[in-house]
Design an enzyme around this catalytic site. Sequence first.
Site, PDB file in Angstrom:
ATOM      1  N   CYS A  39     -44.884  24.841 -23.789  1.00 21.62           N
ATOM      2  CA  CYS A  39     -44.213  25.214 -22.548  1.00 21.62           C
ATOM      3  C   CYS A  39     -43.881  24.027 -21.650  1.00 21.62           C
ATOM      4  O   CYS A  39     -43.117  24.167 -20.700  1.00 21.62           O
ATOM      5  CB  CYS A  39     -45.064  26.219 -21.780  1.00 21.62           C
ATOM      6  SG  CYS A  39     -45.423  27.728 -22.703  1.00 21.62           S
ATOM      7  N   HIS A  98     -42.790  25.750 -14.541  1.00 19.49           N
ATOM      8  CA  HIS A  98     -42.797  26.599 -15.728  1.00 19.49           C
ATOM      9  C   HIS A  98     -43.084  28.033 -15.296  1.00 19.49           C
ATOM     10  O   HIS A  98     -43.998  28.286 -14.515  1.00 19.49           O
ATOM     11  CB  HIS A  98     -43.860  26.111 -16.719  1.00 19.49           C
ATOM     12  CG  HIS A  98     -44.140  27.076 -17.823  1.00 19.49           C
ATOM     13  ND1 HIS A  98     -43.139  27.700 -18.541  1.00 19.49           N
ATOM     14  CD2 HIS A  98     -45.318  27.539 -18.338  1.00 19.49           C
ATOM     15  CE1 HIS A  98     -43.681  28.502 -19.445  1.00 19.49           C
ATOM     16  NE2 HIS A  98     -44.996  28.417 -19.338  1.00 19.49           N
ATOM     17  N   ASN A 145     -42.037  34.771 -19.623  1.00 21.45           N
ATOM     18  CA  ASN A 145     -42.367  33.410 -20.044  1.00 21.45           C
ATOM     19  C   ASN A 145     -41.555  33.082 -21.292  1.00 21.45           C
ATOM     20  O   ASN A 145     -41.746  33.696 -22.337  1.00 21.45           O
ATOM     21  CB  ASN A 145     -43.875  33.311 -20.329  1.00 21.45           C
ATOM     22  CG  ASN A 145     -44.310  31.929 -20.770  1.00 21.45           C
ATOM     23  OD1 ASN A 145     -43.499  31.072 -21.104  1.00 21.45           O
ATOM     24  ND2 ASN A 145     -45.618  31.719 -20.785  1.00 21.45           N
TER      25      ASN A 145
END
Length: 357
Positions: free
Chosen positions: A111, A284, A314
């Site tokens: 990520c 993020h 996500n």
Amino acid sequence: MGCKVVGWGKALPELVVTNDDLAQIVETSDEWIVERTGIHRRHIARSETTTDLACEAGQAALTQAGYDPDSIDLLICMTITPDSVVPAESCLIKARLGLTHAVAFDLNAACSGCIYGIDMASTLIEASALSETVPAPTRPRNRYRRALVIGAERLSRIVDWTDRATCILFGDGAGAVILEWDSTAPGVLSSFLKNTDDPQLTLACDTVFGPAALPFTQEREELSVRAAAGLTDEMGALLPHHPYIAMQGQALFKFATAAIVEAAQIACERAGVSLDDIACIVPHQANERIIRYAAKKLGVPLERFQISIGEVGNTSASSVLMALTDAYQTQRIQPGDKVLLVGFGGGLTSGALVFEA
């Protein structure tokens, strides 16, 4: 002089899956998911491939910047869900977009991929530009002036859709930016990257292949190799293969909030700016609670954070680039603004980057 962001774009699959849709397959509810994550819906790829999404986002960035594919010298794709191992995902994208002159490779930092990818591209561009001041015979290297950086994920392929703890979190999508050397612009001001060892596998996903017998080894040697790789238990028995995302929620929350604070503060310090100088923070998009907690620890109003997770979930390596595109498209980022990108992910990885728009 510096490496400037000059184009941006994103792509999402057609299918939208709401929290109520998920409640039909696992024990959950819209209220439960929103309260714990801030996610209302996510996009899930049915027919779209990682390459489809990456190319759509990349083409959007090229169109927005008004650049021809032939003008791209470097392509970096960040992903943990490529369509193939060989050719690399970046090679598939390069061929489809017609990036004739681009050097292409993949990067996996989970990520945090967006931060790592932009830092890598800007470093190569800056080094290339600065090397031009050296006499030609002493710099026999590739010349990079413009890069396309793409984060693309089809996480739905590696999600266990019977696991309520993880399937509510993830979505598919792609984001892209174009970086270009500009001798008149500050561009990227600083970066900070960090890897933290994760022996407990706080966030992990096995290879899609799984453990297989090796034809040229003795059984005992094979088990020894597998034990060294963590594929056997204490008794030497082969561990089951789990090709799905697995995470330890509380441990990851603790790491993520600390990582955001550390990375943001160090990146700003290296850039010679304070958090008060940052017009927009693009984190993020893992969990809105993480963003809120980090904002409180940093002492920064939540209004200065770009929060896009509610609509997409996500999306791992594409997350920051998709959110950055949202910030540009809604004109939250204006010329001259200082922008902070910050991410964290499996590995464990973390990082931040400051640039002037």
